[in-house]
Design an enzyme around this catalytic site. Sequence first.
Site, PDB file in Angstrom:
ATOM      1  N   ASP B  44       0.492  -1.292   0.579  1.00 34.19           N
ATOM      2  CA  ASP B  44      -0.188  -0.216  -0.329  1.00 34.19           C
ATOM      3  C   ASP B  44       1.073   1.541  -0.233  1.00 34.19           C
ATOM      4  O   ASP B  44       1.541   1.635   1.190  1.00 34.19           O
ATOM      5  CB  ASP B  44      -0.590   0.183   0.593  1.00 34.19           C
ATOM      6  CG  ASP B  44      -2.537   1.042   1.156  1.00 34.19           C
ATOM      7  OD1 ASP B  44      -1.880   1.851   0.016  1.00 34.19           O
ATOM      8  OD2 ASP B  44      -2.937   1.001   1.713  1.00 34.19           O
ATOM      9  N   ASP B  45       0.639   2.260  -1.339  1.00 31.39           N
ATOM     10  CA  ASP B  45       1.588   3.474  -1.487  1.00 31.39           C
ATOM     11  C   ASP B  45       3.188   3.418  -1.128  1.00 31.39           C
ATOM     12  O   ASP B  45       3.800   4.271  -1.169  1.00 31.39           O
ATOM     13  CB  ASP B  45       1.662   3.845  -0.292  1.00 31.39           C
ATOM     14  CG  ASP B  45      -0.315   5.066  -0.366  1.00 31.39           C
ATOM     15  OD1 ASP B  45      -0.964   4.566  -0.791  1.00 31.39           O
ATOM     16  OD2 ASP B  45      -0.548   5.656   0.831  1.00 31.39           O
ATOM     17  N   ARG B  88      -7.426  -1.272  -6.336  1.00 31.03           N
ATOM     18  CA  ARG B  88      -7.912  -2.201  -5.408  1.00 31.03           C
ATOM     19  C   ARG B  88      -8.840  -2.709  -6.580  1.00 31.03           C
ATOM     20  O   ARG B  88      -9.174  -4.243  -6.972  1.00 31.03           O
ATOM     21  CB  ARG B  88      -8.112  -2.332  -4.538  1.00 31.03           C
ATOM     22  CG  ARG B  88      -7.192  -2.353  -3.290  1.00 31.03           C
ATOM     23  CD  ARG B  88      -7.422  -1.543  -1.988  1.00 31.03           C
ATOM     24  NE  ARG B  88      -6.188  -1.087  -1.797  1.00 31.03           N
ATOM     25  CZ  ARG B  88      -5.224  -1.394  -0.988  1.00 31.03           C
ATOM     26  NH1 ARG B  88      -4.927  -2.516  -0.607  1.00 31.03           N
ATOM     27  NH2 ARG B  88      -4.016  -0.841  -0.899  1.00 31.03           N
ATOM     28  N   HIS B 244       1.931   2.468   4.067  1.00 31.87           N
ATOM     29  CA  HIS B 244       0.973   3.485   4.377  1.00 31.87           C
ATOM     30  C   HIS B 244       0.529   4.241   5.604  1.00 31.87           C
ATOM     31  O   HIS B 244       1.232   3.867   6.669  1.00 31.87           O
ATOM     32  CB  HIS B 244      -0.979   2.912   4.077  1.00 31.87           C
ATOM     33  CG  HIS B 244      -2.255   3.858   3.631  1.00 31.87           C
ATOM     34  ND1 HIS B 244      -2.373   5.170   4.650  1.00 31.87           N
ATOM     35  CD2 HIS B 244      -3.015   3.890   2.563  1.00 31.87           C
ATOM     36  CE1 HIS B 244      -3.333   5.776   3.984  1.00 31.87           C
ATOM     37  NE2 HIS B 244      -3.461   5.499   2.614  1.00 31.87           N
ATOM     38  N   ASP B 296      -0.550  -0.685  -4.876  1.00 32.41           N
ATOM     39  CA  ASP B 296      -1.630  -0.146  -5.356  1.00 32.41           C
ATOM     40  C   ASP B 296      -2.166   0.992  -6.222  1.00 32.41           C
ATOM     41  O   ASP B 296      -2.830   1.499  -6.567  1.00 32.41           O
ATOM     42  CB  ASP B 296      -2.322   0.064  -4.409  1.00 32.41           C
ATOM     43  CG  ASP B 296      -2.416   1.216  -2.662  1.00 32.41           C
ATOM     44  OD1 ASP B 296      -1.017   1.200  -3.228  1.00 32.41           O
ATOM     45  OD2 ASP B 296      -2.866   1.636  -2.666  1.00 32.41           O
ATOM     46  N   LYS B 317       2.038   9.549  -5.332  1.00 30.29           N
ATOM     47  CA  LYS B 317       0.223   9.026  -5.506  1.00 30.29           C
ATOM     48  C   LYS B 317      -0.474   9.842  -5.569  1.00 30.29           C
ATOM     49  O   LYS B 317      -0.440  11.182  -5.194  1.00 30.29           O
ATOM     50  CB  LYS B 317       0.503   8.664  -3.808  1.00 30.29           C
ATOM     51  CG  LYS B 317      -1.221   8.485  -2.979  1.00 30.29           C
ATOM     52  CD  LYS B 317      -1.475   7.874  -2.379  1.00 30.29           C
ATOM     53  CE  LYS B 317      -2.606   7.059  -1.207  1.00 30.29           C
ATOM     54  NZ  LYS B 317      -3.025   6.909  -0.038  1.00 30.29           N
TER      55      LYS B 317
END
Lengths: 475, 475
Positions: B44-45, B88, B244, B296, B317
């Site tokens: 994530d990130d 996602r 994240h 993601d 992001k």
Amino acid sequence: MRFASSIFVIVSSLLFISCGNERGAPDISNEEKKALNFVIIFADDLGYGDLSSYGNPTINTPNLDRMATEGQKWTNFYSGASVCTPSRAALLTGRLPVRSGMASNKHRVLFPDSKNGLPASEITLAEQLKTVGYQTAAIGKWHLGHKEEYLPTNHGFDYYFGIPYSNDMDMIGGLLPYWEYWQQPNDSIKTEHFNVPLFRNTEIIERPANQHSITKRYSEETVSFIRKNKDQPFFVYLAHNLPHIPLFVSAEANGKSERGLYGDVVEEIDNGVGKILTVLEEEGLAENTIVVFTSDNGPWLSFKNNGGSAGLLRAGKGTTWEGGMREPGIFWGPGNIKPGLITDLGSTMDLFTTFSSLAGAKIPDDHVVDGVDLSETLLSHEPSPRKSVLYYRGTEIYAARLGDFKVHYVTQGAYGELGERQEHETPILYNLSHDAAEKFDISQEHPEILKQIQELVLAHKSKLEAGKDQLAERE
Amino acid sequence: MRFASSIFVIVSSLLFISCGNERGAPDISNEEKKALNFVIIFADDLGYGDLSSYGNPTINTPNLDRMATEGQKWTNFYSGASVCTPSRAALLTGRLPVRSGMASNKHRVLFPDSKNGLPASEITLAEQLKTVGYQTAAIGKWHLGHKEEYLPTNHGFDYYFGIPYSNDMDMIGGLLPYWEYWQQPNDSIKTEHFNVPLFRNTEIIERPANQHSITKRYSEETVSFIRKNKDQPFFVYLAHNLPHIPLFVSAEANGKSERGLYGDVVEEIDNGVGKILTVLEEEGLAENTIVVFTSDNGPWLSFKNNGGSAGLLRAGKGTTWEGGMREPGIFWGPGNIKPGLITDLGSTMDLFTTFSSLAGAKIPDDHVVDGVDLSETLLSHEPSPRKSVLYYRGTEIYAARLGDFKVHYVTQGAYGELGERQEHETPILYNLSHDAAEKFDISQEHPEILKQIQELVLAHKSKLEAGKDQLAERE
């Protein structure tokens, strides 16, 4: 780690004894074959981000990547300067170029009309290795003086094949519209536009040098030298003229890379690396040879896509930002180099000390050597003894790194660009381990680190004896 | 390439037959054991430049690097969106999120008070694999709807263990001084500040979830699911909540990385990857399992050193610059994945189609699927069938890539920063193969490419049926 360290000491001692015997004994016994050979592959203006193993998305360098996977990939490995001449002097002498006079505030590098070169009083890695019986070759770009007295054969190399300075020099028909011209795809630039000489030893054998085939020929000369000297310890310093602009490739490499002409050049260098690894394996030399790959300075960003990439690092060639002096540093040597990612500090100057040490050649004690011995890091992952880096521009310290932290006292834009010299009353401070891209100034939070680095710099300056400027005089 | 391609067709057919048999046959014969298992590890990130194999100097990810060396390292691999929820949805459905209604111009992601989630009419990769007898688990972050009807167990997963949305949501005691606070080292942030629930299947088993141990627990749950299901084909979707922000690590991982807390987190994920590879090898499953690692969206740059790095790529992001959507893409599968550097285009949406194809599950023909089948690239280095990428922000196309070329119609600064939306009357054009960093606009030189890409975009738009916005309504 202690066990590994002890092994290192024993191996190192054996090497010393073995090589020591060789000085007066040209007949090589089996025992003596264990002496390590060294091959330094030195690219020109190749950036930190120009290999696939260092994050490039479209330059494919499988041979260098293989070296990185099977050997050590260093991620905090520095050149001795951000431009050609001083960087090369640093590597070969193990000394900051300010000491040898190979750094100047008048001219940043040597030119075809420069009067001088690397002084005879300097001791090169080749001279070091000669004292313990090595055969030595310089193949490629020299840039430490093109007059006979300064050529490689007068600095410890038994053999020289190459162009004595940069491949963009000696322009025929006057100055081309330099900056604008090379920022475009340079299909229209011909190798004949550059009247650069190609030397074998001290003779010019081709002028202008055919630069289309030069990368390939350098690799082939290296392979051939290795084959000829397989029965004795050898040292090859292969310094490619490329990917310095103007960019040229052979017909075979042309159009092969997805990255365009610049990628073609880097992939042709990589292809040559493959040939060198192959000959080492074919001749049974891989187990007692160390191959290093690195670059003289960061990418020449002024030339847009004809220049390279520093990856995540800031700026490029000519600057004391990380992009100017941090380089790929890959060490390969099955049976010797302990594979892994090495985040400790290293410098091209350390090759002088490390290879001298591994070969059993005594480090000169009559002048200052800045290189440190990385052997224990290479052989057994001991912490690198290098704890600091000084970022000189000419004869002035612009920045200094100690451990994780880097201070900028003066900054200036990339080479060839309109960056103004800027002195920082409060120096800029970065934690390079957390912030390799040099984005987040933490000087306000850490005055104690500023002070500590300032002390290091002042101590260095107080003892420094600068050599006579060898770059200033031109004819 | 033809020979390799023929082998692929045979293997693929066998797999199809083998898996086909399984639908009605829970008893697994030896022959059927050859069905491929799939493990998707989704960070994530995490940015393009956050792994050592993608050029990070101080984050050490030996297990992911090993996957990259032994398998395929993709360098032009894209997420389906530049923020969590739509990205996602894209991965699990193989569809652009605009089709499922999981992209919105009102709210970019789902929140704890969002009313909706991934519609039941959507078909997930898990549902696909269920049709051919797979055991399926979602472990980790879901973010496709936290109400029971939207949870993984209602979207084809036999098992769920995880946090149903982002780890920075459900803040206790009101809104923390969000931006400023998390730009500093966040030692003072406690996992208890975030009242995020931890689910097992449809039950909340812990609230607030202990985020210090969450990364480790996700990896352990994956290992445990693999052990339990070793005798039947399985699919694990392991979607880490981290890196994240807010960043948390276990005591074992704390302070281990030279990159600071962010590096500790990434290295703890890598450590879990090592455990997953180990269990696959110990259970004799490595030869018939494909493990993929990706992320993601790009790094959340607003959080300085608490965010990651996009390496050489521009921005991060939330943006449609490369740094927002291009991700590490690593495929590992000894015996199946043909090792190499893959510079062809790929997308997380393609996992739906590729794994369906490899497992012999029929691609739905009653709705549009955007994913393409990468099997032949994975198994035999055939060119990727993906030739284009659409960069949506919400329901609007900001940029489009066709082959080497990317056009920006609209640009906007990084998520959370003050970047203004900027429409480009003359779109910006980059050659991403030569210029991955998006520096040199070549729109003036190539109007014909602008035209070609414009036609592609118009054709797409003319056929597009956008789904009802699932993100807009909040309670």
